[in-house]
Design a protein around this motif. Structure first.
Motif, PDB file in Angstrom:
ATOM      1  N   UNK A   3       5.973  -1.936 -13.726  1.00 43.25           N
ATOM      2  CA  UNK A   3       7.072  -1.809 -12.775  1.00 43.25           C
ATOM      3  C   UNK A   3       6.533  -1.399 -11.416  1.00 43.25           C
ATOM      4  N   UNK A   4       7.173  -1.918 -10.378  1.00 44.42           N
ATOM      5  CA  UNK A   4       6.810  -1.593  -9.005  1.00 44.42           C
ATOM      6  C   UNK A   4       8.043  -1.045  -8.306  1.00 44.42           C
ATOM      7  N   UNK A   5       7.885   0.070  -7.620  1.00 45.37           N
ATOM      8  CA  UNK A   5       8.996   0.663  -6.887  1.00 45.37           C
ATOM      9  C   UNK A   5       8.550   0.958  -5.464  1.00 45.37           C
ATOM     10  N   UNK A   6       9.256   0.360  -4.512  1.00 47.37           N
ATOM     11  CA  UNK A   6       8.942   0.564  -3.100  1.00 47.37           C
ATOM     12  C   UNK A   6       9.800   1.683  -2.510  1.00 47.37           C
ATOM     13  N   UNK A   7       9.249   2.315  -1.498  1.00 47.88           N
ATOM     14  CA  UNK A   7      10.003   3.308  -0.730  1.00 47.88           C
ATOM     15  C   UNK A   7       9.379   3.412   0.659  1.00 47.88           C
ATOM     16  N   UNK A   8      10.062   4.126   1.534  1.00 54.83           N
ATOM     17  CA  UNK A   8       9.513   4.367   2.861  1.00 54.83           C
ATOM     18  C   UNK A   8      10.147   3.554   3.969  1.00 54.83           C
ATOM     19  N   UNK A   9      11.026   2.634   3.622  1.00 52.02           N
ATOM     20  CA  UNK A   9      11.688   1.858   4.660  1.00 52.02           C
ATOM     21  C   UNK A   9      12.694   2.693   5.429  1.00 52.02           C
ATOM     22  N   UNK A  10      13.226   2.108   6.483  1.00 50.86           N
ATOM     23  CA  UNK A  10      14.224   2.816   7.274  1.00 50.86           C
ATOM     24  C   UNK A  10      14.401   2.168   8.619  1.00 50.86           C
ATOM     25  N   UNK A  11      15.089   2.904   9.501  1.00 48.76           N
ATOM     26  CA  UNK A  11      15.356   2.439  10.860  1.00 48.76           C
ATOM     27  C   UNK A  11      14.398   3.151  11.811  1.00 48.76           C
ATOM     28  N   UNK A  12      13.735   2.383  12.648  1.00 46.86           N
ATOM     29  CA  UNK A  12      12.774   2.956  13.578  1.00 46.86           C
ATOM     30  C   UNK A  12      12.874   2.201  14.897  1.00 46.86           C
ATOM     31  N   UNK A  13      12.568   2.877  15.979  1.00 45.67           N
ATOM     32  CA  UNK A  13      12.583   2.227  17.289  1.00 45.67           C
ATOM     33  C   UNK A  13      11.325   1.386  17.477  1.00 45.67           C
ATOM     34  N   UNK A  14      11.439   0.416  18.338  1.00 41.51           N
ATOM     35  CA  UNK A  14      10.293  -0.416  18.674  1.00 41.51           C
ATOM     36  C   UNK A  14       9.130   0.458  19.143  1.00 41.51           C
ATOM     37  N   UNK A  15       7.932   0.173  18.624  1.00 41.54           N
ATOM     38  CA  UNK A  15       6.768   0.981  18.934  1.00 41.54           C
ATOM     39  C   UNK A  15       6.503   2.095  17.941  1.00 41.54           C
ATOM     40  N   UNK A  16       7.455   2.337  17.059  1.00 36.59           N
ATOM     41  CA  UNK A  16       7.321   3.400  16.080  1.00 36.59           C
ATOM     42  C   UNK A  16       6.491   2.990  14.871  1.00 36.59           C
ATOM     43  N   UNK A  17       6.425   3.913  13.903  1.00 34.38           N
ATOM     44  CA  UNK A  17       5.609   3.701  12.710  1.00 34.38           C
ATOM     45  C   UNK A  17       6.396   4.032  11.452  1.00 34.38           C
ATOM     46  N   UNK A  18       6.023   3.388  10.382  1.00 38.21           N
ATOM     47  CA  UNK A  18       6.528   3.689   9.043  1.00 38.21           C
ATOM     48  C   UNK A  18       5.395   3.504   8.056  1.00 38.21           C
ATOM     49  N   UNK A  19       5.470   4.226   6.950  1.00 32.90           N
ATOM     50  CA  UNK A  19       4.519   3.993   5.864  1.00 32.90           C
ATOM     51  C   UNK A  19       5.308   3.661   4.600  1.00 32.90           C
ATOM     52  N   UNK A  20       5.079   2.476   4.103  1.00 38.08           N
ATOM     53  CA  UNK A  20       5.718   2.042   2.868  1.00 38.08           C
ATOM     54  C   UNK A  20       4.825   2.388   1.681  1.00 38.08           C
ATOM     55  N   UNK A  21       5.474   2.725   0.569  1.00 43.21           N
ATOM     56  CA  UNK A  21       4.757   3.016  -0.664  1.00 43.21           C
ATOM     57  C   UNK A  21       5.202   2.054  -1.753  1.00 43.21           C
ATOM     58  N   UNK A  22       4.261   1.654  -2.570  1.00 39.96           N
ATOM     59  CA  UNK A  22       4.533   0.830  -3.751  1.00 39.96           C
ATOM     60  C   UNK A  22       3.924   1.557  -4.945  1.00 39.96           C
ATOM     61  N   UNK A  23       4.779   2.197  -5.726  1.00 40.08           N
ATOM     62  CA  UNK A  23       4.312   2.953  -6.884  1.00 40.08           C
ATOM     63  C   UNK A  23       4.287   2.041  -8.103  1.00 40.08           C
ATOM     64  N   UNK A  24       3.138   1.986  -8.730  1.00 44.89           N
ATOM     65  CA  UNK A  24       2.940   1.140  -9.909  1.00 44.89           C
ATOM     66  C   UNK A  24       3.033   2.010 -11.157  1.00 44.89           C
ATOM     67  N   UNK A  25       3.827   1.603 -12.117  1.00 41.99           N
ATOM     68  CA  UNK A  25       3.931   2.340 -13.369  1.00 41.99           C
ATOM     69  C   UNK A  25       3.827   1.389 -14.545  1.00 41.99           C
TER      70      UNK A  25
END
Length: 135
Positions: A3-25
Motif C-alpha cells: 500500500x502507498x499513502x501520500x501526504x503533504x499536499x496543500x495550498x501554497x503561493x507561487x514561489x513556495x515549497x512543499x514536501x510530499x511523502x509516500x509511505x510504503x507499507x
C-alpha cells in the motif's frame, strides 16, 4: 499487500515549497522503484520524478528539473518529493506509484527514465494528494 499513502499536499503561493511523502507499507521499500506522477484537471497524467530501487538512480521531468528533488528513506519506508519554487502550472493531484525491482528494472537495458515515462508499467498506486499553487 503493498500500500502507498501520500501526504503533504496543500495550498501554497507561487514561489513556495512543499514536501510530499509516500509511505510504503506491506513490504520493504528497497524492493521497489518509486515514481511520482501528477494529473491536472483536463490533462493526462504525467511523470514528475522517479527513483530506482537499489542504486538511487533518478529521473526528473524537464518541467521540474532543478526545482524538485526525490529521495528515499529506507528506515521510514518513505519516499519524499521536495518541491521548491512552485508555480501555478504545478497545480495537480500528485500520486506515487511502485514497481518491484524484479519487473521493469530487471529488463536488460531499461532505465529509470524509460520506466518513469511508461505510466502503465507501474503496478501499485496511491490515492493522491492535491497540490494547489496560487499566483
Amino acid at each position: 499487500q503493498l500500500q502507498l499513502v501520500e501526504s503533504g499536499g496543500g495550498l501554497v503561493e507561487s514561489g513556495g515549497s512543499l514536501r510530499l511523502s509516500c509511505v510504503v507499507s506491506g513490504y520493504n521499500l528497497d524492493y521497489y522503484a518509486i515514481g511520482w506522477f501528477r494529473q491536472a484537471p483536463g490533462k493526462e497524467r504525467e511523470a514528475v520524478s522517479c527513483v530506482s530501487s537499489r542504486d538511487d538512480k533518478t529521473y526528473y521531468a524537464d518541467s521540474v528539473k532543478d526545482r524538485f528533488r526525490i529521495s528515499r528513506d529506507e528506515l521510514d519506508n518513505t519516499v519524499y518529493l521536495q518541491m521548491n519554487s512552485l508555480k501555478p502550472d504545478d497545480t495537480a493531484v500528485y500520486t506515487c506509484a511502485a514497481d518491484p525491482f524484479w519487473e521493469s528494472e530487471s529488463v536488460p537495458g531499461n532505465t529509470i527514465e524509460n520506466m518513469c515515462k511508461m505510466k502503465e508499467s507501474w503496478t501499485t498506486w496511491g490515492q493522491g494528494t492535491q497540490v494547489t499553487v496560487s499566483s
